[in-house]
Structure formats: C-alpha cells, structure tokens
Design a protein around this motif. Structure first.
Motif, PDB file in Angstrom:
ATOM      1  N   GLU A 174       0.972   7.037  10.680  1.00 31.23           N
ATOM      2  CA  GLU A 174       1.717   6.115   9.799  1.00 31.23           C
ATOM      3  C   GLU A 174       3.226   6.336   9.981  1.00 31.23           C
TER       4      GLU A 174
ATOM      5  N   ARG B  83      -2.189  -0.866  10.547  1.00 33.38           N
ATOM      6  CA  ARG B  83      -2.934  -0.116   9.528  1.00 33.38           C
ATOM      7  C   ARG B  83      -4.431  -0.430   9.578  1.00 33.38           C
TER       8      ARG B  83
ATOM      9  N   SER C  94      -2.272   7.639   8.067  1.00 30.84           N
ATOM     10  CA  SER C  94      -1.600   8.823   7.501  1.00 30.84           C
ATOM     11  C   SER C  94      -2.436  10.087   7.697  1.00 30.84           C
TER      12      SER C  94
ATOM     13  N   TYR D 239       3.794  -2.760  10.154  1.00 32.78           N
ATOM     14  CA  TYR D 239       2.752  -1.727  10.202  1.00 32.78           C
ATOM     15  C   TYR D 239       1.453  -2.245   9.583  1.00 32.78           C
TER      16      TYR D 239
END
Ligand code: FAD
Ligand code: UDP
Length: 399
Positions: free
Chosen positions: A133, A150, A162, A145
C-alpha cells in the motif's frame, strides 16, 4: 549411480541439468511429478492447434545480457513487447498507469510535466515505505490506488496491500510518459517455437535422463545419486517442520472461441470486477495466425499447485528458518522460486541457477585442482547487468 538427482524440470532444474551435463560432464536424472517438462512455463498446442501456456501467460523479459545469451543457445526469439489494459470506471486503460491512462481517466490533456505535478498533488507523504500500500499511495495517492491496485491485490492474494511487502506492487511501475509497455527491460521476446521446445533443446543431451510423473517423495529413496538439486517447495522438503509456508495458487479457465480475435490487448486486467484477475489472449504473445482464438482466465485461490510465494514479514521469517536448515543440509542445493521462496521471474530463476552452477563447480574446482578452471571461466556466463537477475545472484552469493 547418478552424479545428480534434480527435482523439478522447470527453469531452475533444467538450467542446472543442462550446465552439469554439458559443461561438467555429469550424469543427471531430472524428475518431475508433472507429466511434462518446463515447470510453470510449459506451453503446448491445444486441441484446436493453438499454442497456449497451461499455467498462465509467461512473457520473457530481462536486463541481463548473460541470461538472454545463455537461453539464446536453445531458442530463436520473436521480438515481443507486452501491453496490458485495465478495466477501470467503464474504460480499458493502459496499465502500468501512464500519461494516457491519466488523461483518459480524468478527461484531461496533460503533458508529462503536468502529469508529474498532478501525481504529486495526489500522492500521500509516507515516512517509511514498507508495504504494497505504502509504495503505491506514496507515488500516486489513494484514489488511483483504490481504482487500479487495491482490489486487484486483494483478489490475487486474499490480503490487503498493507499486509504485503512493498516489492509486490512495486513490480508494476508508474509512468508519466506515453510508454505503454508492461516491462521496461532491455530484452523482451518470446521463444519463437515456444518454451517447451526451448526446454527440449536444453535437455537434449546423452548425460540427461528424464523421469516424469515421478514424485521425489515417493521415488527419491530408490535412486542412487551423489548430490541433490531440489526446486520444489522448501517446506515440503523438510516435512513442514516449522509449519506450512503459504503459496498462493490459481485456477486457470482455458477457452477457445470460434472467432479470430477476442480482446484488444494481450492481457486485460479486471481489478474491480469479476472473480478472475485477468484474461490473456495467447495469439498476441505467440504471433500465431489461426481462425480461432484461445484465452485463459486466472482465478486466484488458496488451494492447489503452489504458484506464488507470499512476500510478507512473517512468511519471510519462517522461510529464514527453513533456509538455515537447508544451509546445514550437505549434498543438497535449493534453487528456484519455490525452494528459495522468492517471487522471481523466469530470468531471475535462470540467473540464480547459473550462479548455483558456478558455485558448485568452483567448490569442486578447489577440491579437484586447477584443470577445470579455464574451461569453466570461459563457458559460464558472468552476471554484469544491474537487474533483478543481478539481485538474485547477489542474494545467492551472499547465501
Ligand atoms: P517451477 O516452474 O515451479 O518448477 C518446479 C517444478 O518442480 C514443477 O514442475 C513441479 O512439478 C516440480 N516439483 C515440485 N516438487 C516436486 C517433487 N516432490 N517431485 C517431483 N517434482 C516436483 N515469469 C516471467 O519471467 N514472466 C512472466 O510473464 C511470468 N508469468 C507468470 C504467470 C504465472 C501465472 C505464474 C504462476 C508465474 C509466472 N512467472 C513469470 C514466473 C515463472 O513461472 C517462474 O519464475 C519460473 O517458472 C520458476 O521456475 P522454477 O524452476 O523455479 O519453478
Ligand atoms: N497489481 C495490481 N493491479 C494490476 C496489476 C498488478 O494491483 O492491474 C499488483 C498485484 O498485487 C499483483 C502485483 O501488482 O499481484 C504484481 O503484478 P504482476 O503483473 O507482476 O503479477 P504476476 O504477473 O506475477 O501475477
């Protein structure tokens, strides 16, 4: 008695089989539990006569002249630059994100300079880039993103970006020029007659015997050999002593359509729609002309053949423990994407295998004397390019 038993006939196992047989005059038994050579790079003509990649699209690209020249001994090449479109907000847009992606998405007509400024205003400042991320958000901001990275990542890995090392999404660059190629490497090409033909040429040597449909775990004990080269999953080799290393798998849905063309690019990515991540139309890759066309859909899943190591801190820590075990296991060399738990491309695995060969033969050289020295150093490619392959070799040398 074989000098070497090699487990796995993919890039790692086949490069080592070729070098050990041809350069070192060793006898090699190469085994694979699958019914074919080539590992995940295996390709074949399907029932309609179209050349397809059984395990998803494989595009060759490298910055390493040595790797390219090494493989060029076994194949001619078809120049090929890979291009991908991503389906976002009802449009098919160039991926990696470039100037055209930004202009089409936002209905603008920026130049490169303006696009760079535009991305700067979108980007979020990060103290430290640790995750997949961080790496994207710090370059292009959260909005892009969310649109491009994502959901694709969550689908592909069943994990939020993440939770993954930065290196995963960092594989895909962001550009503010109009370069629409997926890769930027110096050498980009496809084996003219396919990967399997290239592997056949590599392994065509009287010192190499091949045994397919043979699982090392079942047959290993009944074969006499001096040294082992293992390219399967490292946790499996050690009976999962420290637990199972996660490998992400895929289900491939192959289809042949009764029309010459299906989509407008070799690969279309679907970050936000469908259960599959991408659709590949093989004729773009191979240049084959045919009245029909074949495509493959990739559905990520947990169960199944191990295709991707999952780069994140806890997995790297578990791998480190296996690696220590591997280092103290004499007579066995661990090579390749599964055995070294690295998200390597084909050229990096080739570079790693060539480095392993060098290490094996240099160690031998110290033991047997100088006679081999000149022959080795005039015939083994030496890594020079600053590339992922160089990195693979540096890591390998450090090991
Ligand atoms: P593998 O090809 O996995 O070979 C290992 C072999 O070992 C397998 O054939 C397996 O059957 C065998 N084996 C394992 N355990 C045993 C056992 N116990 N007994 C006998 N045999 C065993 N790279 C690129 O450069 N460009 C691309 O475009 C690209 N696209 C990819 C797309 C997908 C969907 C995937 C999954 C990978 C892609 N790659 C690409 C990466 C590429 O596939 C790998 O870098 C390369 O194939 C790794 O080679 P390897 O020899 O390490 O492993
Ligand atoms: N990725 C993404 N959106 C895309 C393409 C890639 O989010 O449209 C991310 C995703 O996490 C993916 C990673 O970037 O796993 C690496 O992409 P690449 O195309 O190199 O994956 P591979 O070909 O190895 O499956």
């Amino acid at each position: 008695m074989f000098d070497y038993l090699i487990v796995g006939a993919g890039f790692a196992g086949s490069v080592l089989a070729e070098r050990l047989a041809r350069i070192s005059d060793k006898s090699v038994l190469l085994v694979d539990r699958r019914s074919h050579i080539g590992g995940n790079a295996y390709d074949h003509y399907n029932e309609h006569g179209i050349l397809v990649h059984k395990y998803g699209p494989h595009i060759f690209h490298t910055n390493s002249r040595d790797v390219f020249e090494y493989l060029s001994q076994f194949t001619e090449w078809r120049p090929y630059e890979h291009r991908v479109l991503a389906s976002v907000d009802g449009q098919l847009l160039p991926m990696p994100i470039n100037l055209d992606t930004l202009n089409k998405l936002y209905g603008l007509s920026m130049n490169s300079f303006e696009a760079e400024k535009f991305l700067e205003t979108m980007a979020e400042k990060k103290q430290e880039i640790k995750t997949s991320e961080d790496v994207v958000v710090s370059r292009i901001g959260r909005e892009l993103y969310e649109k491009f990275f994502r959901n694709y990542t969550r689908k592909q890995w069943n994990m939020d970006p993440s939770e993954l090392d930065a290196a995963v999404t960092a594989r895909v660059p962001v550009r503010t020029n109009r370069d629409s190629r997926y890769f930027s490497d110096t050498y980009q090409a496809m084996p003219l007659h396919g990967y399997t033909r290239m592997f056949e040429n590599m392994l065509d040597h009287p010192n190499i015997k091949i045994l397919l449909n043979a699982n090392y775990r079942e047959i290993g004990k009944s074969i006499a050999y001096r040294q082992l080269i293992y390219t399967g999953p490292i946790d499996e080799f050690f009976d999962f002593r420290y637990g199972e290393l996660p490998y992400r798998s895929l289900r491939f849905k192959h289809e042949t359509l009764n029309k010459p063309n299906f989509q407008t690019a070799a690969v279309v990515n679907y970050p936000n729609e469908h259960l599959y991540t991408r659709v590949t139309e093989f004729k773009y890759l191979t240049g084959q002309e045919h009245p029909k066309t074949s495509v493959v859909y990739e559905f990520p899943q947990a169960e199944g053949d191990p295709y991707y190591p999952v780069p994140r801190p806890e997995n790297n820590a578990m791998y480190k423990k296996y690696k220590e075990l591997a280092d103290s296991t004499t007579g066995v060399h661990f090579v390749g994407r599964l055995a070294t738990y690295k998200y390597y491309n084909m050229d990096q695995v080739t570079g790693q295998a060539l480095a392993t060969f060098k290490r094996i033969t240099v160690a031998k050289h110290h033991a047997v004397g100088a006679a081999l020295h000149d022959r080795l150093y005039t015939s083994i490619p030496v890594q020079t390019a600053a590339s992922g392959t160089a990195l693979a070799e540096r890591e390998d040398a450090a090991a």
